[in-house]
Scaffold this motif. Structure first.
Motif, PDB file in Angstrom:
ATOM      1  N   SER A 123      -4.321  25.896  -4.614  1.00  0.00           N
ATOM      2  CA  SER A 123      -4.629  27.263  -4.998  1.00  0.00           C
ATOM      3  C   SER A 123      -4.973  28.100  -3.773  1.00  0.00           C
ATOM      4  O   SER A 123      -5.175  27.588  -2.673  1.00  0.00           O
ATOM      5  CB  SER A 123      -5.781  27.286  -6.001  1.00  0.00           C
ATOM      6  OG  SER A 123      -6.952  26.709  -5.453  1.00  0.00           O
ATOM      7  N   LYS A 146       3.766  30.967  -3.776  1.00  0.00           N
ATOM      8  CA  LYS A 146       3.772  31.694  -5.034  1.00  0.00           C
ATOM      9  C   LYS A 146       2.781  32.835  -4.936  1.00  0.00           C
ATOM     10  O   LYS A 146       1.646  32.636  -4.500  1.00  0.00           O
ATOM     11  CB  LYS A 146       3.399  30.755  -6.186  1.00  0.00           C
ATOM     12  CG  LYS A 146       3.442  31.395  -7.563  1.00  0.00           C
ATOM     13  CD  LYS A 146       4.872  31.721  -7.974  1.00  0.00           C
ATOM     14  CE  LYS A 146       4.918  32.350  -9.364  1.00  0.00           C
ATOM     15  NZ  LYS A 146       6.306  32.719  -9.740  1.00  0.00           N
ATOM     16  N   ARG A 184       0.562  34.225  -6.491  1.00  0.00           N
ATOM     17  CA  ARG A 184      -0.551  34.100  -7.408  1.00  0.00           C
ATOM     18  C   ARG A 184      -1.583  33.176  -6.783  1.00  0.00           C
ATOM     19  O   ARG A 184      -1.264  32.377  -5.918  1.00  0.00           O
ATOM     20  CB  ARG A 184      -0.116  33.514  -8.761  1.00  0.00           C
ATOM     21  CG  ARG A 184       0.712  34.425  -9.644  1.00  0.00           C
ATOM     22  CD  ARG A 184       1.116  33.682 -10.907  1.00  0.00           C
ATOM     23  NE  ARG A 184       1.817  34.531 -11.849  1.00  0.00           N
ATOM     24  CZ  ARG A 184       1.236  35.198 -12.842  1.00  0.00           C
ATOM     25  NH1 ARG A 184      -0.075  35.109 -13.016  1.00  0.00           N
ATOM     26  NH2 ARG A 184       1.963  35.950 -13.649  1.00  0.00           N
ATOM     27  N   THR A 244      -3.122  30.764  -8.411  1.00  0.00           N
ATOM     28  CA  THR A 244      -2.854  29.454  -8.978  1.00  0.00           C
ATOM     29  C   THR A 244      -1.369  29.323  -9.256  1.00  0.00           C
ATOM     30  O   THR A 244      -0.740  30.260  -9.744  1.00  0.00           O
ATOM     31  CB  THR A 244      -3.649  29.241 -10.277  1.00  0.00           C
ATOM     32  OG1 THR A 244      -5.042  29.402 -10.012  1.00  0.00           O
ATOM     33  CG2 THR A 244      -3.414  27.852 -10.850  1.00  0.00           C
ATOM     34  N   TRP A 245      -0.799  28.157  -8.946  1.00  0.00           N
ATOM     35  CA  TRP A 245       0.625  27.963  -9.106  1.00  0.00           C
ATOM     36  C   TRP A 245       1.042  28.083 -10.561  1.00  0.00           C
ATOM     37  O   TRP A 245       0.466  27.428 -11.428  1.00  0.00           O
ATOM     38  CB  TRP A 245       1.068  26.604  -8.561  1.00  0.00           C
ATOM     39  CG  TRP A 245       2.535  26.567  -8.327  1.00  0.00           C
ATOM     40  CD1 TRP A 245       3.516  26.337  -9.248  1.00  0.00           C
ATOM     41  CD2 TRP A 245       3.203  26.788  -7.087  1.00  0.00           C
ATOM     42  NE1 TRP A 245       4.749  26.413  -8.669  1.00  0.00           N
ATOM     43  CE2 TRP A 245       4.589  26.683  -7.338  1.00  0.00           C
ATOM     44  CE3 TRP A 245       2.759  27.062  -5.795  1.00  0.00           C
ATOM     45  CZ2 TRP A 245       5.534  26.856  -6.327  1.00  0.00           C
ATOM     46  CZ3 TRP A 245       3.690  27.226  -4.790  1.00  0.00           C
ATOM     47  CH2 TRP A 245       5.060  27.125  -5.066  1.00  0.00           C
ATOM     48  N   TYR A 246       2.042  28.903 -10.803  1.00  0.00           N
ATOM     49  CA  TYR A 246       2.589  29.078 -12.133  1.00  0.00           C
ATOM     50  C   TYR A 246       4.017  29.577 -12.011  1.00  0.00           C
ATOM     51  O   TYR A 246       4.270  30.572 -11.333  1.00  0.00           O
ATOM     52  CB  TYR A 246       1.756  30.068 -12.958  1.00  0.00           C
ATOM     53  CG  TYR A 246       2.255  30.270 -14.368  1.00  0.00           C
ATOM     54  CD1 TYR A 246       1.936  29.354 -15.363  1.00  0.00           C
ATOM     55  CD2 TYR A 246       3.045  31.358 -14.699  1.00  0.00           C
ATOM     56  CE1 TYR A 246       2.392  29.529 -16.664  1.00  0.00           C
ATOM     57  CE2 TYR A 246       3.511  31.537 -15.990  1.00  0.00           C
ATOM     58  CZ  TYR A 246       3.182  30.622 -16.973  1.00  0.00           C
ATOM     59  OH  TYR A 246       3.638  30.793 -18.256  1.00  0.00           O
ATOM     60  N   GLY A 247       4.936  28.891 -12.648  1.00  0.00           N
ATOM     61  CA  GLY A 247       6.320  29.301 -12.637  1.00  0.00           C
ATOM     62  C   GLY A 247       7.038  28.895 -11.357  1.00  0.00           C
ATOM     63  O   GLY A 247       6.535  28.108 -10.561  1.00  0.00           O
TER      64      GLY A 247
END
Length: 121
Positions: free
Chosen positions: A52, A99, A101, A103-106
């Motif tokens: 993160s 990424k 963001r 927190t990693w998502y997608g």
């Protein structure tokens, strides 16, 4: 845009260690989740580890837990992957990814060009 540059790959004997580095451009690095992926010949690209934006949350694939460690230094715009007890099956091109963001998502937003890791038996 963000540019990522991996370094630290090379040839190592089984049981040895390497530390990969990924230097990122841009002033928004501290707001980006970062990750390491790898791709072996004839196989799909797979996730290795993610971290993160503040470094407080990490993820590892089970086969790498206890051997690999991801970390980051936001002051240096750099993420690291410490690899210990390397095995021949770890041989792959390792890619740094980012990424936009915390927190990693997608899917990944940015990719480096990769660095080769070769582990001999």
């Amino acid at each position: 845009q963000v540019q990522l540059a991996e370094s630290g790959g090379g040839l190592v004997q089984a049981g040895g260690s390497l530390r990969l580095s990924c230097a990122a451009s841009g002033r928004t690095f501290s707001g980006y989740a970062m990750g390491w992926f790898r791709q072996a010949p004839g196989k799909e690209r797979e996730v290795v580890s993610t971290i993160s934006c503040g470094g407080g949350n990490t993820y590892y694939v089970d086969s790498m837990k206890g051997r690999f460690t991801i970390s980051r230094d936001n002051a240096k715009n750099t993420v690291y992957l410490q690899m210990n007890s390397l095995k021949p099956e770890d041989t792959a091109v390792y890619y740094c990814a980012a990424k936009a963001r915390c927190t990693w998502y997608g899917p990944s937003d940015y990719w480096g060009r990769g660095t080769q890791v070769t582990v001999s038996s």
